[in-house]
Enzyme design. Sequence first.
Site, PDB file in Angstrom:
ATOM      1  CD  GLU A  75      -3.223  -0.921   1.950  1.00  0.00           C
ATOM      2  OE1 GLU A  75      -3.123  -0.162   2.939  1.00  0.00           O
ATOM      3  OE2 GLU A  75      -4.266  -1.566   1.700  1.00  0.00           O
ATOM      4  CD  GLU A 111      -4.084  -5.510   2.743  1.00  0.00           C
ATOM      5  OE1 GLU A 111      -4.953  -4.747   3.241  1.00  0.00           O
ATOM      6  OE2 GLU A 111      -2.873  -5.395   2.961  1.00  0.00           O
TER       7      GLU A 111
END
Length: 461
Positions: free
Chosen positions: A185, A289
């Site tokens: 991320e 995710e």
Amino acid sequence: MLRVDGSRIVAGDQPVVLRGVGLGGWMNMENFITGYPGTESQQRKALRRVLGADGYTRFFQRFLDVFFTEDDAALLAGLGLNSVRIPFNYRHFEDDAAPFELEPEGFALLDRVVDACARHGIYTILDLHAVPGAQNQHWHSDNPTQWAHFWTHRQFQDRVVHLWERLADHYKDNPWVAGYNPVNEPADVEGTTIGPFYRRLEAAIRAVDPDHILFLDGNRYSTQFDQLGDPLPNCVYTAHDYARPGFVDGGPYPGVSRGEYVDRDRVEETFLVRTEYMRQTGTPIWVGEFGPVYTSDPARDEQRYRLLEDQLEIYARHEASWALWTYKDVGLQGLVTVDPASPYARRVEPVMEKKARLGVDSWGSTDAGIRDVMQPIEDLFEREFPDFQPYPWGAARWIHGHVRHVMLAEAMVGDFAKAFEGVTPDEAERLADSFALGQCHVRKNLAEILRQASAAGSRTR
């Protein structure tokens, strides 16, 4: 060895769709997963102070030993899952006081889980979840400030390249390692560093290990890909696909969440937007995710299971690989959850209740208990700074990040430490046993959904 063949991941000439979980909370701890406020480093410092060096060492050694074992790998294999994404913090390999000096303990920890998974026919994806200087603004990169310094400090970038060169050399001949997820991320505010850094990192890894897949997250928390340039060879670009009804403040499903009506069609539209780069470039799709949080309200949780089933059906139709977040936690989101009656859960229960009351937990709480504090600050910014829209999600979430998840979270770390006052080293070790699979619960509805999704999937190795 897995490799990329056009829009597919293959083993030899056989397509492989990776279906699995993320091992959040183990080598990269997170506050909502194990119950502490703030960041991992803040928690560790507090526990070292209150437990003493021996108690601290024995607690964390035992925690790392029992959180994921051969039994956990067998559970996942029994559900038909074939992959585990392993997040880790760079601090397991390198001390900030001794940059570029890598320690063997981190490799040994990874080896143990990689090997356990391999024995059960499970691939692993190695995920550097927290880097020196922090690659994003949030707690899960062990960032206490909301400033992502990684993108503006060359030494931090050099250290990550060096670490991945060593990791690649260590795992280059291991076919059960599906590949490397170099930066979780990322959130490069200017968007000008991430593309060149990925190309530099890819070249460095390929010089050591030309064969393993790289799983590259998009910018802005793995949702933005236009700043990455053309796809690199043997790379999978990974989107994160959390749906609004699955957040802690999510509404009914289908229904309105955060001011937007979300149904199955809207969930698919969002997925298609987030994976447009992959489909345009003809590269594989991996949702690194996704997954809802659970509320302990049976009716609300049933809607969240329905949301999850819809997402899995969408991924199957688009031949997307996926890794559910997360495998094990204290009860918010995990497939496996710590027993609320366990010694560890009972000890941290007052801290978790205070976290919820003050809205400190970014992933697991709302600001309902402190609206009288937050509303005037929000009103002030709307009145005095109407054009202030900081990266990545605007003023409101920036304010909440500073007040709730930085300032109040840091203040609450002392509450967490107090919960362990008087704990002996022997007791500290026994507390960590609360995370062993045999002392935990399996979320049965979630397990069955994953079992059915795996059984309905395409051929895997």
